[in-house]
Write an enzyme that holds these catalytic residues in place. Structure first.
Site, mmCIF file in Angstrom:
data_model
loop_
_atom_site.group_PDB
_atom_site.id
_atom_site.type_symbol
_atom_site.label_atom_id
_atom_site.label_comp_id
_atom_site.label_asym_id
_atom_site.label_seq_id
_atom_site.Cartn_x
_atom_site.Cartn_y
_atom_site.Cartn_z
ATOM 1 C CG ASP A 407 9.283 12.991 22.920
ATOM 2 O OD1 ASP A 407 9.347 11.781 23.201
ATOM 3 O OD2 ASP A 407 8.588 13.432 21.977
ATOM 4 C CB CYS A 498 9.260 -0.837 19.628
ATOM 5 S SG CYS A 498 9.077 0.771 18.881
HETATM 6 N N1 SAH Z 1 10.097 5.794 26.290
HETATM 7 C C1 SAH Z 1 8.751 6.260 26.210
HETATM 8 C C2 SAH Z 1 8.084 5.904 24.902
HETATM 9 C C3 SAH Z 1 8.793 6.464 23.700
HETATM 10 S S1 SAH Z 1 7.789 6.565 22.309
HETATM 11 C C4 SAH Z 1 7.965 5.721 27.408
HETATM 12 O O1 SAH Z 1 8.502 4.930 28.190
HETATM 13 O O2 SAH Z 1 6.808 6.095 27.576
HETATM 14 C C5 SAH Z 1 8.767 7.426 21.180
HETATM 15 C C6 SAH Z 1 8.845 8.916 21.402
HETATM 16 O O3 SAH Z 1 9.787 9.430 20.482
HETATM 17 C C7 SAH Z 1 7.577 9.697 21.146
HETATM 18 O O4 SAH Z 1 7.245 10.431 22.294
HETATM 19 C C8 SAH Z 1 7.916 10.661 19.995
HETATM 20 O O5 SAH Z 1 7.346 11.944 20.178
HETATM 21 C C9 SAH Z 1 9.398 10.744 20.116
HETATM 22 N N2 SAH Z 1 10.160 11.069 18.894
HETATM 23 C C10 SAH Z 1 10.008 10.551 17.667
HETATM 24 N N3 SAH Z 1 10.969 11.002 16.841
HETATM 25 C C11 SAH Z 1 11.752 11.820 17.578
HETATM 26 C C12 SAH Z 1 12.912 12.575 17.299
HETATM 27 N N4 SAH Z 1 13.478 12.550 16.097
HETATM 28 N N5 SAH Z 1 13.453 13.300 18.299
HETATM 29 C C13 SAH Z 1 12.897 13.337 19.526
HETATM 30 N N6 SAH Z 1 11.804 12.613 19.847
HETATM 31 C C14 SAH Z 1 11.237 11.870 18.880
#
Ligand code: SAH
Length: 554
Positions: A407, A498
């Protein structure tokens, strides 16, 4: 009981009844005393939060009270001093009321019936107005709903503002779709401020009552298709209670202490999100209408759940489209000493409700995380966009051989780490957290020859609306293409979108294109969706924003 308010010696005011109405015990000096008392109550009124009331109503006292006109004049002077303005109208109806001011915060001093007041106010202002009694005991008492019907109306009174549609544009409303776009509106008759309830008309018939949102492309969001239903505190009480009961009816949801209680349009409450984490509820209000009814929604949630705290996280970007400022803070109760900890399939997860994303946790993926757990045994798992480690910890609990989680958010990873520590039964040595950009990491891992048996892609919303679909499609294709390249033979890809702006068909074709370009033959073995506390109203397919595919590579 005698109550003294530091008034001149010859005046006493006593609390007369349960409503906290006051009675003049001694006539002499009563006008000044009441004016002073109103002033005191206005300044102490918690729901005004120190703001100036825009109007004060003085109900005519029931009994014969000496100096009534003086009282009115004193209050009038006070209203002017407050800058509440004077827009005086006298109405004759059972009780005579004097209106001072114009707008929506109403201070109502006399224990006359709330429904009568509400009725008058609605007629005068052309919309429903929240009436709060100025009583010692009942600051939080809700106003009774208006049951008086317009037969009492003098024809000169303006009704609620009316929204007239362009020809043919009523069709989506016949299908009970709750959004009315700007292009469908012919005109607005009467006055309405953002969030006010307006009548959507089909000729002389009221098709729906909706929240007016002049700065958004979604110009109105329907509260009710029942022309006889009044949108008032009682309305929100009913809708909120129904949403809560709906969830209690599903056994799989009964046992959850992390639960979405209100899923906006699909629960008949456009723009209202409420997630419960133990005894704390986090609300997010994203439309002008929802914003307007904040206190009714909060009251209704407290009543329906008995929860001790409600925190507002209305800091979503979409509020800008509705002309709303970000709002965060305690709407009810106080901060707990620690972040709430929920339990999902036996795994403890701390919820950073104030600093985390959205309301703090992605409850919608609950079922899918359980599914990932079932698939994880013996597998090397890559969890991309891991946030606070929901999928990662479930995979560990499911006996994954190793879990690599990526992340870009340091705070999210810190919570993930904390979550791992909360679950002492899980083998932390199998877990690796990487703070990195997924797009780049997938390429790097491919170059380094890394391989996985299960790859999870749960990215943020790349396309909040259809307007962003093209760019979002490229981003989805990119991560799916590079994710598929990392799979061992027979490996599984769990992939999600989503984005409201990307439909299921489009998403599937994006993943198909990604497989083609990755040179991978793969098939869909399961379609995935949000959990049952994120229902989809059949009339509102947009509610199905979360879609996923489980794809198995050859
Ligand atoms: N799967 C998670 C929810 C994901 S939400 C769960 O079950 O709780 C999306 C996540 O993507 C966020 O934490 C955000 O920080 C991360 N994110 C957004 N863009 C990103 C990128 N380019 N690289 C890595 N992480 C990213």
């Amino acid at each position: 009981m005698q109550r003294q308010f530091g008034l001149p010696k010859n005046v006493a005011i006593r609390q007369a009844d349960d409503h906290g109405g006051i009675e003049i015990a001694e006539a002499h000096g009563a006008a000044a005393a009441i004016a002073m008392e109103v002033r005191m109550r206005v300044s102490a009124c918690p729901w005004l939060c120190g703001k100036t009331p825009d109007a004060i109503i003085v109900g005519k006292p029931m009994g014969k009270v000496f100096g009534h006109q003086e009282i009115e004049r004193a209050i009038e002077r006070y209203a002017v001093e407050l800058g509440a303005g004077i827009g005086e109208r006298l109405i004759d109806f059972k009780m005579r009321q004097r209106m001072i001011g114009r707008e929506q915060h109403i201070q109502c001093r006399q224990p006359c019936r709330g429904d009568t007041q509400a009725f008058f106010l609605e007629q005068i202002f052309g919309r429903r107005i929240h009436v709060q009694h100025c009583c010692m005991k009942s600051w939080t008492e809700e106003s009774p709903s208006t049951t008086i019907r317009p037969r009492f109306l003098s024809p000169s009174f303006p009704m609620s503002a009316r929204l007239l549609l362009k020809p043919g544009k009523e069709r989506s409303l016949f299908r009970r779709h709750p959004w009315l776009f700007a292009g469908s509106v012919a005109s607005l008759e009467g006055r309405a401020r953002p969030g006010d309830t307006v009548d959507i008309m089909d000729g002389e018939k009221v098709l729906a009552k909706a929240a007016w949102s002049p700065s958004s492309q979604i110009r109105a969001r329907v509260w009710t298709f029942d022309a006889d239903e009044t949108v008032d505190n009682a309305f929100f009480k009913r809708r909120v209670a129904a949403a809560v009961v709906r969830r209690q009816a599903l056994p799989e949801l009964q046992k959850q202490n992390g639960l979405r209680l209100i899923h906006a349009e699909s629960d008949g409450l456009p723009g209202v999100i409420a997630d419960q984490y133990g005894d704390l509820i986090v609300i997010q209000l994203t439309s002008a209408g929802a914003d307007k009814w904040r206190s009714a929604i909060v009251d209704a949630l407290v009543k329906a759940t008995g929860c001790a705290r409600i925190y507002e996280r209305s800091d979503s970007e979409v509020r800008k489209l509705e002309g709303l400022e970000p709002t965060t803070g305690w709407a009810y109760g106080e901060a707990p000493s620690n972040d709430p900890i929920i339990e999902e399939h036996g795994v403890k997860m701390a919820v950073d409700y104030a600093g985390g994303h959205k309301t703090g946790f992605y409850l919608d993926q609950r079922d899918n995380r359980r599914f990932a757990r079932e698939l994880a045994a013996g597998r090397r798992v890559l969890n991309c966009f891991c946030y606070t480690g929901g999928f990662s910890l479930q995979a560990l609990a499911g006996d994954a051989r190793e879990v690599v989680s990526i992340d870009s958010s340091g705070p999210a990873l810190a919570t993930a780490q904390r979550n791992l520590e909360l679950n002492s039964g899980l083998d932390a040595s199998k877990c690796e957290w990487r703070e990195a950009d997924v797009f780049q990491s997938l390429r790097d891992m491919h170059k380094q020859g890394e391989k996985f048996d299960l790859v999870i892609l749960d990215p943020p919303k790349f396309a909040p609306s259809a307007a962003h679909a093209d760019r979002a499609a490229r981003a989805y294709k990119d991560i799916n293409l590079h994710g598929l390249k990392l799979l061992n033979p027979g490996g599984l890809l769990m992939t999600y979108s989503c984005s409201g702006g990307i439909g299921l068909e489009l998403f599937q074709s994006i993943v198909a294109g990604a497989a083609r370009d990755a040179g991978v033959t793969a098939r869909i073995v399961k379609r995935l969706q949000g959990a049952a506390d994120h229902p989809v109203d059949l009339a509102f397919p947009e509610g199905e924003y979360l879609k996923g595919l489980l794809v198995q590579a050859d």
